[in-house]
Enzyme design. Structure first.
Site, short mmCIF file in Angstrom:
data_model
loop_
_atom_site.label_atom_id
_atom_site.label_comp_id
_atom_site.label_asym_id
_atom_site.label_seq_id
_atom_site.Cartn_x
_atom_site.Cartn_y
_atom_site.Cartn_z
N GLU A 199 0.33 -1.81 2.00
CA GLU A 199 1.41 -1.17 1.25
C GLU A 199 2.53 -0.69 2.17
OE1 GLU A 199 -1.85 -1.60 -1.48
OE2 GLU A 199 -1.76 -0.80 0.56
N HIS A 268 -8.39 6.59 -7.48
CA HIS A 268 -7.57 5.66 -8.25
C HIS A 268 -6.96 6.32 -9.48
CE1 HIS A 268 -10.33 3.15 -5.94
NE2 HIS A 268 -9.49 2.15 -6.07
#
Length: 465
Positions: A199, A268
């Site tokens: 990322e 998450h």
């Protein structure tokens, strides 16, 4: 196309300065980083550096000119292969203001008369535009939210060749949540780009592309993974316009699922709406309906600023009506009254709207008429719509899945206290996720998230005071 050099700002409050000296002459070759001029105010002197390479084609503001407004074009740079004839394509600069010492005698005579004290410049006001009017008879298409997002990106990619999408599994796999389905086949691998699982790396590539003038859409498989890229988002994308004195923009959209899904556990499930909404330079969008997902994503892609577009995995399969229009845009920064009412205001956004709307139905059974506001945009926040509603109802409850401390609901409550305190009949109440990392077990996950019953209880508590 000749590149304009703009008058930079020495500070966030600087509005104008004096162009003291040109250090380069017309026709001279310059490189990125070369000092080409000096500007000064009553507080400081600053060197103007070239951000592009080429030839100094034309000096638009002569040295010695006073009171040049920030962001005024002061010169143009010709790229390789361009000539003086290309200068006609560049926008004309406003006429320079003469120094006070060079003003006409008549002006000097007038200056001797007492002048009223200059007022401090008003802060710029960003007014949210109303929702677009949907013409009578417009066909409404029922779509899932993932389809609405896909259509928004496809339409903007057809409209503008600078728009492209990048992220993990967005191309060959058609998107981890199938949001980018069909885009690779239509636009090819140069504009629908699969990235490595890094990322920080691909977010940085996207930011660099945006600084160079392209319009990337960067997809995170989950916003929790964007923790790896937060330096690129905040220190690079969000601060670029300010740190370049308005000379460099960063038109980029970071999008992907945010917050809790179903049994994906603590790493998450975090809701980042409050985190990013605190950052100057970012716009933060968190829609609920299919139409808003489409219209706001199209608006985000066209926006010259970096935009945080927070989606919800649970909502991807939900359906809603979307106007079948050639160019349906929803304005950034404008809340929507999802349900009108008179007794209590429920303020929410994204997944929180599911609790708020169901709670409003339950409250109606007990003759409590709740008005439900869908913020849609977290930053800039539509304070006016919230305040007008609270002035009418006298009561407010905020609803969010994120944590309560320093949450978006806290900001909403603070604004209500600042602007509508005298209209309140009860304290503002917040309903939020519990102050724990998200559990994996389904029964504990349910307890960690807010519930419709909690929203109903909060609204009843403030309504009966």
């Amino acid at each position: 196309m000749p590149i304009q050099v703009l008058m930079p700002a020495l500070s966030p409050t600087m509005e104008k300065g004096n162009l003291a000296k040109w250090l380069k002459k017309e026709g001279e070759t310059i490189k990125s980083g070369d000092v080409i001029a000096e500007i000064e105010t009553d507080k400081a002197t600053m060197e103007v550096e070239a951000t592009d390479e080429g030839t100094l084609g034309k000096i638009l503001i002569p040295e010695g000119t006073a009171d040049v407004a920030v962001n005024t074009p002061i010169a143009t740079i010709l790229a390789d292969g361009e000539s003086a004839a290309d200068l006609a394509k560049a926008p004309a600069a406003p006429a320079p203001q003469p120094k006070a010492a060079e003003a006409a005698p008549a002006a000097e005579a007038k200056a001797e008369a007492p002048q009223p004290a200059a007022k401090a410049p008003a802060a710029p006001v960003s007014e949210a535009l109303p929702d677009p009017e949907i013409p009578a008879g417009t066909e409404m298409v029922t779509q899932t939210i993932r389809e609405a997002l896909r259509d928004a990106m496809a339409e903007e990619m057809r409209r503008d060749g600078d728009v492209f999408i990048m992220g993990e599994e967005v191309a060959e796999y058609q998107g981890a949540y199938k949001v980018t389905q069909g885009l690779l086949q239509e636009f090819g691998a140069r504009r629908v780009i699969d990235t490595p699982i890094t990322e920080h790396g691909f977010a940085g590539v996207g930011v660099g592309a945006a600084m160079a003038g392209l319009k990337p859409i960067v997809e995170f498989m989950t916003w929790n993974f964007a923790m790896q890229a937060i330096d690129q988002i905040i220190n690079s994308a969000a601060k670029t316009l300010y740190m370049s004195g308005g000379q460099m923009g960063c038109s980029i959209v970071f999008r992907g699922p945010n917050g809790a899904a179903a049994r994906v556990a603590a790493q998450h499930s975090q809701d980042y709406a409050a985190w990013y909404s605190q950052i100057p330079g970012l716009k933060v969008i968190a829609p609920y309906s299919a139409a808003d997902y489409k219209g706001l994503l199209k608006a985000a892609i066209r926006d010259p600023n970096p935009v945080i577009f927070l989606e919800n995995e649970v909502l991807y399969g939900h359906t809603g009506e979307v106007p079948k229009l050639p160019d349906f845009i929803v304005p950034i920064g404008k809340a929507r009254i999802a349900r009108a009412g008179k007794d209590v205001t429920l303020v929410s956004w994204a997944m929180g709207m599911s609790y708020a709307l169901k709670a409003a139905d339950e409250l109606a059974k007990e003759d409590i008429d709740a008005e439900v506001i869908d913020l849609r945009t977290i930053r800039p926040m539509d304070t006016e719509t919230i305040i007008n509603s609270v002035k009418k109802t006298g009561r407010a409850v905020t609803v969010e899945e994120g944590w309560q401390q320093s949450g978006v609901g806290s900001e909403v409550a603070a604004r209500i206290m600042e602007h509508a305190f005298d209209y309140l009949d009860a304290p503002v109440t917040r309903v939020s996720g519990k102050d724990v990392p998200m559990p994996y077990a389904a029964n504990l996950e349910k307890l960690a998230l807010p519930s419709v019953a909690e929203v109903v209880a909060a609204a009843k508590a403030v309504s009966y005071r």
